[in-house]
Design a protein around this motif. Structure first.
Motif, mmCIF file in Angstrom:
data_model
loop_
_atom_site.group_PDB
_atom_site.id
_atom_site.type_symbol
_atom_site.label_atom_id
_atom_site.label_comp_id
_atom_site.label_asym_id
_atom_site.label_seq_id
_atom_site.Cartn_x
_atom_site.Cartn_y
_atom_site.Cartn_z
ATOM 1 N N UNK A 225 0.865 -1.182 0.000
ATOM 2 C CA UNK A 225 0.000 0.000 0.000
ATOM 3 C C UNK A 225 0.899 1.229 0.000
ATOM 4 N N UNK A 226 0.643 2.118 -0.938
ATOM 5 C CA UNK A 226 1.430 3.348 -1.077
ATOM 6 C C UNK A 226 0.520 4.513 -0.726
ATOM 7 N N UNK A 227 0.883 5.296 0.283
ATOM 8 C CA UNK A 227 0.055 6.439 0.669
ATOM 9 C C UNK A 227 0.781 7.741 0.348
ATOM 10 N N UNK A 228 0.023 8.755 -0.038
ATOM 11 C CA UNK A 228 0.643 10.027 -0.414
ATOM 12 C C UNK A 228 -0.358 11.170 -0.323
ATOM 13 N N UNK A 229 0.155 12.332 0.042
ATOM 14 C CA UNK A 229 -0.597 13.585 -0.025
ATOM 15 C C UNK A 229 0.100 14.436 -1.077
#
Length: 317
Positions: free
Chosen positions: A253-257
């Protein structure tokens, strides 16, 4: 003013949950709501009244079919009906809880629900959105759930050591002391979801590994649940490196803002590049969160909206 008269509104658990949600639902529906006796009174624009009546009828149908409705369900249904008034709501309920050692976690919005489903069903998921939308927290909850069910053997938590205004070399201490502040949000999520003693034992045994992205180079991560947090601050090379670390029976899972990129050249962010070139590959999902998914202090939603509005205006100039 119109009213929906039904004893159901006052003699069922629906009424208690509805009371808690009236103010929030008023804002989202753009109408005035009040409960008097066995009646729900609706006042406002006629078109919005008709939609509100449709919404409350659908909620009533769900509970009459045996669904125990929670506060978040009102907002998930509202999201669904705004998208398509004829949605088959039963396909989205009940929102499955993740029962972990310390607490139970349930998605609080439609996007959060879709995020959890994507993680369950696919091996690579991008969670893109502002702070407070639950993208890292829910990814951590899913990782612990997979570990608890022995679907994976270990959890790898990583993020790039890039932050606005600071460089590792200027921080005091040895390498681990230098990188600890960057990894703190991952520790915070972990220790909120798992008992401290259990989490510490898993870290000591290497079952849960929390490390900066640079430590992932050259490794093959099999039977692992990998979370790359703050991916907006990766370079293209770093993103390629971590995406190609996944081994057999692994999930990532890759999370980013993407509104908070701290790289010297933000347009070269590795996550932006990856989302663009991987968009046509089956088996990869990208879930976009927005201010409706924020469950921090109510002001956070307003702050996010204000920044989005300002950025839109500056982009037009």
């Amino acid at each position: 003013m119109e009213k929906i008269e039904h004893p159901y509104f006052r003699k069922n658990s629906f009424s208690g949950v509805l009371d808690k949600n009236l103010k929030k639902l008023e804002k989202r529906l753009g109408i005035s709501l009040s409960v008097r006796g066995d009646s729900l009174l609706i006042d406002g624009d006629q078109e919005k009244i008709e939609f509100a009546k449709h919404f409350f009828n659908k909620m009533r149908e769900l509970e009459e079919k045996g669904y125990a409705l929670k506060e978040e369900d009102f907002h998930i249904v509202l999201d669904l009906l705004k998208e398509d008034r004829d949605h088959r709501l039963e396909d989205f309920f009940p929102a499955e809880a993740l029962n972990l050692s310390r607490k139970s976690v349930t998605p609080k919005s439609l996007n959060q629900q879709e995020y959890i489903q994507a993680i369950k069903n696919l091996d690579l998921v991008f969670g893109i959105g502002p702070a407070g939308t639950g993208k890292t927290y829910l990814a951590m909850a899913m990782a612990l759930s997979f570990l608890q069910n022995k679907t994976v053997n270990r959890i790898i938590l990583t993020r790039p050591a890039v932050e606005a205004g600071e460089k590792l070399g200027f921080l005091p201490g040895d390498m681990y002391q230098k990188i600890n502040p960057y990894l703190r949000p991952l520790y915070d999520a972990l220790f909120d979801l798992a008992e401290s003693e259990q989490a510490n034992k898993l870290i000591e045994k290497g079952v849960i590994e929390i490390a900066p992205l640079a430590f992932m180079r050259g490794r093959t991560l099999s039977s692992s649940f990998i979370i790359l947090d703050e991916a907006q601050n990766t370079t293209k090379e770093q993103m390629k490196m971590i995406l190609t670390r996944a081994g057999v029976d692994s999930k990532m899972v890759v999370t980013a803002d993407i509104t908070q990129i701290d790289l010297p050249q933000p347009h070269k962010s590795g996550v932006l590049h990856a989302m663009r070139i991987l968009s046509s590959i089956n088996g990869i999902a990208t879930i976009h969160f927005n201010e409706r998914d924020v469950f921090r202090h109510p002001l956070v939603q307003k702050i996010i909206k204000a920044y989005q509005k300002a950025e839109t205006k500056s982009g037009k100039k």
